[in-house]
Design a protein around this motif. Structure first.
Motif, PDB file in Angstrom:
ATOM      1  N   THR A  30      41.239  41.641  35.691  1.00  0.00           N
ATOM      2  CA  THR A  30      41.061  41.237  37.085  1.00  0.00           C
ATOM      3  C   THR A  30      40.150  40.019  37.102  1.00  0.00           C
ATOM      4  OG1 THR A  30      41.306  43.485  37.949  1.00  0.00           O
ATOM      5  CG2 THR A  30      40.145  41.908  39.337  1.00  0.00           C
TER       6      THR A  30
ATOM      7  N   CYS B 124      38.310  37.095  39.897  1.00  0.00           N
ATOM      8  CA  CYS B 124      38.075  36.723  41.290  1.00  0.00           C
ATOM      9  C   CYS B 124      36.774  35.939  41.372  1.00  0.00           C
ATOM     10  CB  CYS B 124      37.989  37.971  42.177  1.00  0.00           C
ATOM     11  SG  CYS B 124      36.642  39.095  41.759  1.00  0.00           S
TER      12      CYS B 124
ATOM     13  N   SER C  29      40.881  45.272  34.184  1.00  0.00           N
ATOM     14  CA  SER C  29      41.574  45.678  35.413  1.00  0.00           C
ATOM     15  C   SER C  29      41.261  47.118  35.789  1.00  0.00           C
ATOM     16  CB  SER C  29      43.082  45.477  35.252  1.00  0.00           C
ATOM     17  OG  SER C  29      43.567  46.230  34.152  1.00  0.00           O
TER      18      SER C  29
ATOM     19  N   SER D 265      36.360  48.021  38.942  1.00  0.00           N
ATOM     20  CA  SER D 265      36.148  47.505  40.299  1.00  0.00           C
ATOM     21  C   SER D 265      34.948  48.243  40.852  1.00  0.00           C
ATOM     22  CB  SER D 265      37.370  47.725  41.195  1.00  0.00           C
ATOM     23  OG  SER D 265      37.516  49.101  41.510  1.00  0.00           O
TER      24      SER D 265
END
Length: 301
Positions: free
Chosen positions: A175, A177, A189, A192
């Motif tokens: 992931t 960002c 991934s 989070s």
């Protein structure tokens, strides 16, 4: 609703523009913890960048670091959860960073490495007070394990890189960002902030319906959607998203976030209410106090 847990991001959320937690915020969080609320700092920083703030709060409990890649118990430093990047993916990220000639801040074994020991990595390291080390060979870093990689560049360059990676990246379990306009972060991934809160919930016996989450960046979006009471900073990245993105956020069943573009200086939150609430930081702490009252009197909310 009885809220048992609250998580707050640090930079742009819990901290003011002087990188301080105000005395009022400290007192509010202490009062909440004294009433039984579990409060957790939830940040992309490593533990070294959290410790002094945790001491200021004067409370014990789980601390979420590296965007959820590592959870520690602040009482004794025990690692409650850890999830590193897979070696193949980490290699691709490092090689891509070298090709882009961007500044890479690499966290491995709770140490900070950089491909360049320039002003950018020195500035980045100030938040954690960790002295950056020159990056060894990629193979050596992979052998140690890599928790998180952050690219630091001009805002326009980060935007261009992110756009290109969305189209061409061959990462399989990653992931990525922006946490700030000039930071592009990469992590597993499986990681989070929402997943970290879910893990803590299993350890401390609470559910998403008993959770508050507060943040300002796209790396906070997962936990804001996850929590029963989601809070977004209006002056952060989430306060500047396009109408299309705001629509995507508001499509969540868990929480609706209202982001009027004309207001840029506080929190927005919604918990089944018809209208958004706009507040400054101090008023947001009052929201937390009101939520904590549910621990004492569930009929108060």
């Amino acid at each position: 609703m009885i809220y048992k847990f609250a998580a707050a991001d640090m930079d742009g959320t819990l901290l003011n523009d002087k990188n301080e937690i105000t005395p009022y915020t400290i007192e509010t969080i202490r009062q909440a913890a004294a009433q039984g609320l579990i409060f957790s700092i939830c940040t992309g920083r490593p533990i070294q960048g959290v410790e002094r703030y945790q001491k200021q709060l004067g409370i014990q409990g789980p601390v979420i670091t590296y965007n959820g890649a590592m959870i520690l118990d602040s009482a004794d430093g025990r690692v409650l959860y850890r999830q590193e990047l897979k070696a193949d993916d980490a290699r691709l990220i490092l090689e891509a960073g070298l090709n882009y000639d961007t500044t890479m801040c690499i966290w491995s074994d709770n140490r900070l490495y950089g491909n360049k020991l320039n002003d950018r990595i020195q500035e980045y390291s100030q938040a954690t007070k960790v002295t950056p080390l020159l990056m060894p060979s990629i193979n050596k870093l992979l052998a140690q394990g890599i928790t998180k990689i952050l690219w630091y560049d001009d805002v326009s360059q980060i935007q261009q890189i992110e756009k290109e990676l969305r189209k061409t990246a061959h990462f399989h379990n990653v992931t990525f960002c922006t946490s700030k306009p000039f930071y592009l972060e990469f992590f597993s991934s499986k990681v989070s902030k929402a997943a970290a809160i879910d893990c803590i919930g299993k350890l401390y016996d609470f559910t998403p319906a008993e959770t508050i989450a507060i943040g300002d960046g796209f790396n906070d979006l997962s936990m804001i959607r996850y929590a029963a009471l989601g809070v977004a900073m209006a002056n952060g990245l989430l306060g500047e998203v396009s109408p299309a993105m705001a629509g995507a956020v508001m499509a969540s069943d868990a929480v609706k976030i209202f982001l009027p573009p004309q207001k840029k200086c506080g929190f927005y939150f919604a918990c089944g209410k018809k209208e958004p609430l706009h507040a400054c930081l101090e008023e947001a702490m009052e929201i937390l106090k009101d939520a904590v009252q549910s621990l004492l009197d569930p009929s108060s909310l």
